[in-house]
Design a protein around this motif. Structure first.
Motif, short mmCIF file in Angstrom:
data_model
loop_
_atom_site.label_atom_id
_atom_site.label_comp_id
_atom_site.label_asym_id
_atom_site.label_seq_id
_atom_site.Cartn_x
_atom_site.Cartn_y
_atom_site.Cartn_z
N LEU A 141 41.08 39.13 58.83
CA LEU A 141 40.37 40.15 58.05
C LEU A 141 41.22 41.39 57.88
N ALA A 142 41.99 41.72 58.90
CA ALA A 142 42.84 42.91 58.81
C ALA A 142 43.93 42.72 57.77
N VAL A 143 44.45 41.46 57.66
CA VAL A 143 45.48 41.19 56.65
C VAL A 143 44.88 41.22 55.25
N ALA A 144 43.67 40.70 55.11
CA ALA A 144 43.05 40.62 53.79
C ALA A 144 42.59 41.97 53.30
N ALA A 145 42.32 42.88 54.22
CA ALA A 145 41.75 44.17 53.84
C ALA A 145 42.61 44.96 52.87
N PRO A 146 43.96 45.03 53.09
CA PRO A 146 44.78 45.79 52.14
C PRO A 146 44.68 45.26 50.72
N GLY A 147 44.59 43.92 50.56
CA GLY A 147 44.47 43.35 49.22
C GLY A 147 43.21 43.81 48.55
N ASN A 148 42.10 43.80 49.32
CA ASN A 148 40.84 44.26 48.74
C ASN A 148 40.91 45.73 48.41
N GLN A 149 41.60 46.47 49.28
CA GLN A 149 41.72 47.90 49.03
C GLN A 149 42.52 48.18 47.77
N ASN A 150 43.61 47.38 47.58
CA ASN A 150 44.41 47.55 46.37
C ASN A 150 43.60 47.24 45.13
N GLN A 151 42.76 46.18 45.23
CA GLN A 151 41.95 45.80 44.08
C GLN A 151 40.97 46.91 43.73
N ASP A 152 40.38 47.52 44.81
CA ASP A 152 39.42 48.58 44.56
C ASP A 152 40.10 49.84 44.04
N SER A 153 41.42 49.98 44.35
CA SER A 153 42.12 51.20 43.94
C SER A 153 42.67 51.12 42.53
N GLN A 154 42.46 49.98 41.84
CA GLN A 154 42.91 49.87 40.46
C GLN A 154 42.19 50.91 39.59
N PRO A 155 42.88 51.48 38.57
CA PRO A 155 42.23 52.50 37.72
C PRO A 155 40.99 51.93 37.04
N ARG A 156 39.92 52.69 37.15
CA ARG A 156 38.68 52.25 36.53
C ARG A 156 38.43 52.94 35.18
N ASP A 157 39.22 53.95 34.86
CA ASP A 157 39.00 54.73 33.65
C ASP A 157 39.94 54.28 32.53
N ARG A 158 40.04 52.95 32.36
CA ARG A 158 40.85 52.39 31.28
C ARG A 158 40.01 52.25 30.02
N LEU A 159 40.67 52.35 28.87
CA LEU A 159 39.99 52.23 27.59
C LEU A 159 40.80 51.30 26.69
N ASN A 160 40.16 50.26 26.16
CA ASN A 160 40.81 49.36 25.21
C ASN A 160 40.65 49.92 23.80
N LEU A 161 41.76 49.98 23.08
CA LEU A 161 41.75 50.60 21.75
C LEU A 161 42.44 49.73 20.72
N ASN A 162 41.99 49.85 19.48
CA ASN A 162 42.65 49.23 18.33
C ASN A 162 42.73 50.25 17.20
N ALA A 163 43.86 50.28 16.53
CA ALA A 163 44.02 51.16 15.38
C ALA A 163 44.93 50.46 14.37
N SER A 164 44.80 50.83 13.11
CA SER A 164 45.60 50.18 12.07
C SER A 164 45.90 51.16 10.95
N ALA A 165 46.85 50.76 10.11
CA ALA A 165 47.19 51.50 8.90
C ALA A 165 47.63 50.49 7.85
N SER A 166 47.35 50.79 6.59
CA SER A 166 47.66 49.86 5.50
C SER A 166 48.22 50.61 4.31
N VAL A 167 48.99 49.88 3.51
CA VAL A 167 49.49 50.43 2.25
C VAL A 167 49.58 49.30 1.24
N GLU A 168 49.30 49.60 -0.01
CA GLU A 168 49.42 48.61 -1.08
C GLU A 168 50.77 48.75 -1.76
N VAL A 169 51.40 47.60 -2.03
CA VAL A 169 52.71 47.59 -2.67
C VAL A 169 52.74 46.46 -3.69
#
Length: 252
Positions: free
Chosen positions: A29-57
């Motif tokens: 359990l002591a060995v597994a704990a750091p892995g769980n801690q790392n997983q919990d420490s992952q950034p939770r304030d991520r945002l998925n975004l999409n953007a585009s631009a177009s031009v006619e030619v």
């Protein structure tokens, strides 16, 4: 007395084994704990975004496909007729060929048997194709009226690599600017002071070749007249750049 000593010895051994097993479990359990801690420490304030631009030619490459179909009872005769039609069309097309402006190449050439309803071969049929493509739309249109050994089977306009690259750089810049603007706007709306960009992908695409809609019978009539050029209209293509990825909203 000996039995009692033996029982005591067995109990001590059992207790020792239990202690060792408990210690091993705790260590696991002591060995597994750091892995769980790392997983919990992952950034939770991520945002998925999409953007585009177009031009006619304007599409700048005209492509015309010529084809002919022959049939008969003798395979060699059908093949010879196809070759003669293709040779005549090639001879006319080569007169107008210019590197980068009018490119000429042969396409499909096939010969296959024709079967009777009751089985067995009762004849042969074949097709031949000639492809003409380039930026000299006027020259290709004139050439189409001079080729009379084959019919026009397909006409399309597309965007050249040079024309696409000419506008692509500006569209990429605009798409990235749109991505950053959306990231800053959303971060502010969620109550964050700023953002940092994570993994991002940039993809470019255009609307592809545009087939020209025109009746097949009209194509045949024009191909029979050396004085009538093929009417053409290039139309527009849309070059689009998509930017997608993640941003991490931060407090400043």
């Amino acid at each position: 007395m000996q039995k009692t000593d033996k029982n005591l010895s067995k109990n001590k051994t059992l207790r020792s084994l239990l202690v060792l097993m408990s210690a091993a479990t705790a260590a696991g359990l002591a060995v597994a704990a750091p892995g769980n801690q790392n997983q919990d420490s992952q950034p939770r304030d991520r945002l998925n975004l999409n953007a585009s631009a177009s031009v006619e030619v304007t599409r700048d490459v005209l492509g015309v496909s010529f084809s002919t179909t022959k049939e008969g009872s003798d395979a060699a005769a059908v093949q010879t007729a196809l070759k003669q039609a293709l040779d005549a069309a090639l001879a006319e097309a080569r007169k107008a060929a210019k590197p980068g402006q009018i490119e000429v190449q042969t396409g499909n050439f096939s010969l296959y048997p024709r079967y009777a309803p009751k089985g067995g071969i009762n004849g042969w049929q074949g097709t031949a194709e000639l492809l003409v493509e380039g930026k000299d739309a006027a020259g290709i249109a004139q050439l189409s009226g001079r080729i009379n050994s084959m019919n026009i089977s397909r006409v399309s306009y597309s965007l050249s690599k040079e024309q696409r690259q000419k506008v692509e750089g500006d569209v990429v810049k605009q798409a990235i600017a749109n991505f950053k603007a959306r990231a800053a706007d959303y971060a502010q709306q969620f109550g964050y002071g700023g953002y940092s960009i994570g993994e991002v992908s940039v993809n470019t695409q255009d609307s592809g070749p545009m087939p020209m809609a025109a009746p097949q019978m009209r194509f045949k009539a024009m191909a029979a007249s050396a004085d009538e050029a093929l009417p053409t209209e290039a139309g527009k293509a849309t070059v689009t750049v998509n930017v997608s990825g993640t941003v991490v909203m931060t407090v400043r």
